[in-house]
Design a protein around this motif. Structure first.
Motif, PDB file in Angstrom:
ATOM      1  N   PHE A   1       0.819  -1.209   0.000  1.00 36.84           N
ATOM      2  CA  PHE A   1       0.000   0.000   0.000  1.00 36.84           C
ATOM      3  C   PHE A   1       0.856   1.264   0.000  1.00 36.84           C
ATOM      4  CE2 PHE A   1      -2.249   3.348   2.362  1.00 36.84           C
ATOM      5  CZ  PHE A   1      -3.361   3.502   1.556  1.00 36.84           C
ATOM      6  N   THR A   2       1.891   1.307   0.838  1.00 35.62           N
ATOM      7  CA  THR A   2       2.707   2.522   0.904  1.00 35.62           C
ATOM      8  C   THR A   2       3.510   2.726  -0.370  1.00 35.62           C
ATOM      9  OG1 THR A   2       4.492   1.368   2.074  1.00 35.62           O
ATOM     10  CG2 THR A   2       2.871   2.531   3.420  1.00 35.62           C
ATOM     11  N   ARG A   3       3.906   1.648  -1.018  1.00 30.82           N
ATOM     12  CA  ARG A   3       4.680   1.776  -2.248  1.00 30.82           C
ATOM     13  C   ARG A   3       3.806   2.027  -3.474  1.00 30.82           C
ATOM     14  NH1 ARG A   3      10.082  -0.606  -2.053  1.00 30.82           N
ATOM     15  NH2 ARG A   3      10.481  -1.290   0.080  1.00 30.82           N
ATOM     16  N   CYS A   4       2.622   1.432  -3.508  1.00 35.70           N
ATOM     17  CA  CYS A   4       1.812   1.459  -4.719  1.00 35.70           C
ATOM     18  C   CYS A   4       0.466   2.178  -4.577  1.00 35.70           C
ATOM     19  CB  CYS A   4       1.554   0.036  -5.197  1.00 35.70           C
ATOM     20  SG  CYS A   4       3.072  -0.866  -5.602  1.00 35.70           S
TER      21      CYS A   4
ATOM     22  N   TRP B   1      -9.427   1.947  -4.439  1.00 32.59           N
ATOM     23  CA  TRP B   1      -8.952   0.795  -3.697  1.00 32.59           C
ATOM     24  C   TRP B   1      -9.978   0.319  -2.684  1.00 32.59           C
ATOM     25  CZ3 TRP B   1      -7.493   1.187   1.613  1.00 32.59           C
ATOM     26  CH2 TRP B   1      -7.429   2.488   2.126  1.00 32.59           C
ATOM     27  N   ARG B   2      -9.855  -0.963  -2.361  1.00 28.53           N
ATOM     28  CA  ARG B   2     -10.722  -1.626  -1.392  1.00 28.53           C
ATOM     29  C   ARG B   2      -9.869  -2.550  -0.531  1.00 28.53           C
ATOM     30  NH1 ARG B   2     -13.470   1.473  -3.862  1.00 28.53           N
ATOM     31  NH2 ARG B   2     -15.507   1.159  -4.785  1.00 28.53           N
ATOM     32  N   CYS B   3     -10.429  -2.949   0.584  1.00 29.89           N
ATOM     33  CA  CYS B   3      -9.779  -3.923   1.468  1.00 29.89           C
ATOM     34  C   CYS B   3     -10.711  -5.101   1.685  1.00 29.89           C
ATOM     35  CB  CYS B   3      -9.470  -3.293   2.829  1.00 29.89           C
ATOM     36  SG  CYS B   3      -8.109  -2.145   2.796  1.00 29.89           S
ATOM     37  N   VAL B   4     -10.133  -6.198   2.144  1.00 27.72           N
ATOM     38  CA  VAL B   4     -10.937  -7.394   2.382  1.00 27.72           C
ATOM     39  C   VAL B   4     -11.430  -7.491   3.827  1.00 27.72           C
ATOM     40  CG1 VAL B   4      -9.876  -8.705   0.520  1.00 27.72           C
ATOM     41  CG2 VAL B   4      -8.909  -8.837   2.822  1.00 27.72           C
ATOM     42  N   SER B   5     -10.995  -6.581   4.695  1.00 26.80           N
ATOM     43  CA  SER B   5     -11.465  -6.615   6.083  1.00 26.80           C
ATOM     44  C   SER B   5     -11.484  -5.204   6.657  1.00 26.80           C
ATOM     45  CB  SER B   5     -10.578  -7.522   6.943  1.00 26.80           C
ATOM     46  OG  SER B   5      -9.309  -6.908   7.138  1.00 26.80           O
ATOM     47  N   GLU B   6     -12.307  -5.020   7.665  1.00 25.45           N
ATOM     48  CA  GLU B   6     -12.373  -3.722   8.360  1.00 25.45           C
ATOM     49  C   GLU B   6     -11.043  -3.406   9.045  1.00 25.45           C
ATOM     50  OE1 GLU B   6     -14.701  -1.465   8.199  1.00 25.45           O
ATOM     51  OE2 GLU B   6     -16.237  -2.659   7.196  1.00 25.45           O
ATOM     52  N   SER B   7     -10.388  -4.431   9.600  1.00 23.63           N
ATOM     53  CA  SER B   7      -9.112  -4.184  10.283  1.00 23.63           C
ATOM     54  C   SER B   7      -8.027  -3.749   9.300  1.00 23.63           C
ATOM     55  CB  SER B   7      -8.666  -5.412  11.086  1.00 23.63           C
ATOM     56  OG  SER B   7      -8.536  -6.538  10.253  1.00 23.63           O
ATOM     57  N   ALA B   8      -8.009  -4.346   8.096  1.00 22.19           N
ATOM     58  CA  ALA B   8      -7.045  -3.930   7.078  1.00 22.19           C
ATOM     59  C   ALA B   8      -7.337  -2.502   6.639  1.00 22.19           C
ATOM     60  CB  ALA B   8      -7.084  -4.874   5.880  1.00 22.19           C
ATOM     61  N   LEU B   9      -8.594  -2.180   6.465  1.00 26.21           N
ATOM     62  CA  LEU B   9      -8.971  -0.830   6.065  1.00 26.21           C
ATOM     63  C   LEU B   9      -8.507   0.185   7.102  1.00 26.21           C
ATOM     64  CD1 LEU B   9     -10.470   1.119   4.177  1.00 26.21           C
ATOM     65  CD2 LEU B   9     -12.552   0.614   5.478  1.00 26.21           C
ATOM     66  N   ALA B  10      -8.785  -0.088   8.382  1.00 27.01           N
ATOM     67  CA  ALA B  10      -8.377   0.838   9.451  1.00 27.01           C
ATOM     68  C   ALA B  10      -6.858   0.998   9.471  1.00 27.01           C
ATOM     69  CB  ALA B  10      -8.886   0.336  10.793  1.00 27.01           C
ATOM     70  N   ARG B  11      -6.153  -0.109   9.317  1.00 24.45           N
ATOM     71  CA  ARG B  11      -4.691  -0.063   9.331  1.00 24.45           C
ATOM     72  C   ARG B  11      -4.161   0.802   8.191  1.00 24.45           C
ATOM     73  NH1 ARG B  11      -0.602  -4.431  10.913  1.00 24.45           N
ATOM     74  NH2 ARG B  11       1.276  -3.804   9.832  1.00 24.45           N
ATOM     75  N   LEU B  12      -4.668   0.591   6.968  1.00 21.45           N
ATOM     76  CA  LEU B  12      -4.150   1.319   5.815  1.00 21.45           C
ATOM     77  C   LEU B  12      -4.546   2.793   5.827  1.00 21.45           C
ATOM     78  CD1 LEU B  12      -4.402  -1.323   2.977  1.00 21.45           C
ATOM     79  CD2 LEU B  12      -2.460  -0.750   4.439  1.00 21.45           C
ATOM     80  N   VAL B  13      -5.744   3.103   6.291  1.00 29.69           N
ATOM     81  CA  VAL B  13      -6.134   4.510   6.414  1.00 29.69           C
ATOM     82  C   VAL B  13      -5.212   5.205   7.407  1.00 29.69           C
ATOM     83  CG1 VAL B  13      -7.948   6.059   7.281  1.00 29.69           C
ATOM     84  CG2 VAL B  13      -8.521   4.238   5.656  1.00 29.69           C
ATOM     85  N   GLY B  14      -4.903   4.537   8.523  1.00 28.04           N
ATOM     86  CA  GLY B  14      -3.991   5.095   9.518  1.00 28.04           C
ATOM     87  C   GLY B  14      -2.588   5.307   8.963  1.00 28.04           C
ATOM     88  N   VAL B  15      -2.113   4.342   8.214  1.00 35.22           N
ATOM     89  CA  VAL B  15      -0.782   4.451   7.604  1.00 35.22           C
ATOM     90  C   VAL B  15      -0.749   5.625   6.628  1.00 35.22           C
ATOM     91  CG1 VAL B  15       0.799   3.327   5.973  1.00 35.22           C
ATOM     92  CG2 VAL B  15      -0.114   2.042   7.904  1.00 35.22           C
ATOM     93  N   ALA B  16      -1.782   5.755   5.798  1.00 35.94           N
ATOM     94  CA  ALA B  16      -1.832   6.848   4.824  1.00 35.94           C
ATOM     95  C   ALA B  16      -1.806   8.201   5.524  1.00 35.94           C
ATOM     96  CB  ALA B  16      -3.083   6.723   3.953  1.00 35.94           C
ATOM     97  N   GLN B  17      -2.576   8.328   6.590  1.00 35.58           N
ATOM     98  CA  GLN B  17      -2.599   9.588   7.336  1.00 35.58           C
ATOM     99  C   GLN B  17      -1.253   9.872   7.983  1.00 35.58           C
ATOM    100  OE1 GLN B  17      -5.964   8.976   9.918  1.00 35.58           O
ATOM    101  NE2 GLN B  17      -7.418   9.689   8.383  1.00 35.58           N
ATOM    102  N   GLU B  18      -0.682   8.862   8.602  1.00 37.28           N
ATOM    103  CA  GLU B  18       0.597   9.010   9.296  1.00 37.28           C
ATOM    104  C   GLU B  18       1.714   9.433   8.338  1.00 37.28           C
ATOM    105  OE1 GLU B  18       3.697   5.909  11.284  1.00 37.28           O
ATOM    106  OE2 GLU B  18       1.611   5.766  11.959  1.00 37.28           O
ATOM    107  N   LEU B  19       1.728   8.848   7.142  1.00 40.51           N
ATOM    108  CA  LEU B  19       2.778   9.135   6.177  1.00 40.51           C
ATOM    109  C   LEU B  19       2.438  10.282   5.228  1.00 40.51           C
ATOM    110  CD1 LEU B  19       3.832   5.496   5.234  1.00 40.51           C
ATOM    111  CD2 LEU B  19       4.949   7.059   6.841  1.00 40.51           C
ATOM    112  N   GLY B  20       1.216  10.796   5.310  1.00 41.75           N
ATOM    113  CA  GLY B  20       0.807  11.866   4.413  1.00 41.75           C
ATOM    114  C   GLY B  20       0.680  11.420   2.972  1.00 41.75           C
ATOM    115  N   LEU B  21       0.323  10.161   2.762  1.00 46.40           N
ATOM    116  CA  LEU B  21       0.171   9.638   1.403  1.00 46.40           C
ATOM    117  C   LEU B  21      -1.063  10.235   0.741  1.00 46.40           C
ATOM    118  CD1 LEU B  21       0.909   5.832   1.873  1.00 46.40           C
ATOM    119  CD2 LEU B  21       2.409   7.562   0.877  1.00 46.40           C
ATOM    120  N   ARG B  22      -0.932  10.545  -0.518  1.00 44.86           N
ATOM    121  CA  ARG B  22      -2.061  11.046  -1.301  1.00 44.86           C
ATOM    122  C   ARG B  22      -2.647   9.872  -2.075  1.00 44.86           C
ATOM    123  NH1 ARG B  22      -2.064  16.814  -2.658  1.00 44.86           N
ATOM    124  NH2 ARG B  22      -3.249  16.039  -4.429  1.00 44.86           N
TER     125      ARG B  22
END
Length: 159
Positions: free
Chosen positions: A120-123, A130-151
């Motif tokens: 996710f962070t690389r691509c 994009w979509r996720c297969v679980s709520e926990s994966a979604l929460a994790r990736l949204v948090g990572v995007a916010q933390e890293l400032g990913l667009r």
């Protein structure tokens, strides 16, 4: 719209098993064309895959020592030849890179782990949606995007 989903040449793969199902979708749905990519893919490798016999299965292969950039160029050429409008790379960075040249890329994140986070962070910024297969994966990736400032585009619902 022609959807092409990329797959590894693995003999055991939940992603490829799902891809075989998506290749058999009937109207009004659009079937996904499976594209198996990787080094030295032989007919025996294809026969052992969950994608064996999937409608529209295509293969893009290369010699073992092929440079990564040349692999991406081969995948891009194959996507062009297949007339892909939308690419679902699954867990293959090749698809995000090759697909980003003139077509939409849909990220479908299967993992709620460090491996999924790394993809996710690389691509993720290359994805149109994009979509996720679980709520926990979604929460994790949204948090990572916010933390890293990913667009990255806003995520869709969990699939």
């Amino acid at each position: 719209m022609k959807v092409v989903a990329l797959h590894r040449p693995a003999p055991v793969s939940g992603i490829s098993a799902a891809g075989a199902v998506m290749a058999r979708l009937a109207a009004p749905h659009r079937p996904w064309r499976p594209l198996m990519i990787g080094a030295e893919i032989t007919p025996d490798v294809i026969a052992k895959s969950p994608l064996a016999g999937a409608p529209g299965l295509e293969v893009c292969t290369w010699p073992e020592a092929t440079r990564a950039v040349d692999q991406v160029h081969r995948v891009r050429a194959k996507l062009d030849a297949m007339g892909a409008d939308l690419v679902v790379p699954n867990d293959l960075p090749h698809g995000f890179l090759a697909g980003a040249y003139g077509r939409r890329v849909a990220g479908w994140y299967h993992s709620d782990s460090h491996e999924g986070e790394e993809l996710f962070t690389r691509c993720g910024p290359l994805a149109y949606a994009w979509r996720c297969v679980s709520e926990s994966a979604l929460a994790r990736l949204v948090g990572v995007a916010q933390e890293l400032g990913l667009r990255v585009p806003a995520p869709g619902p969990v699939m």
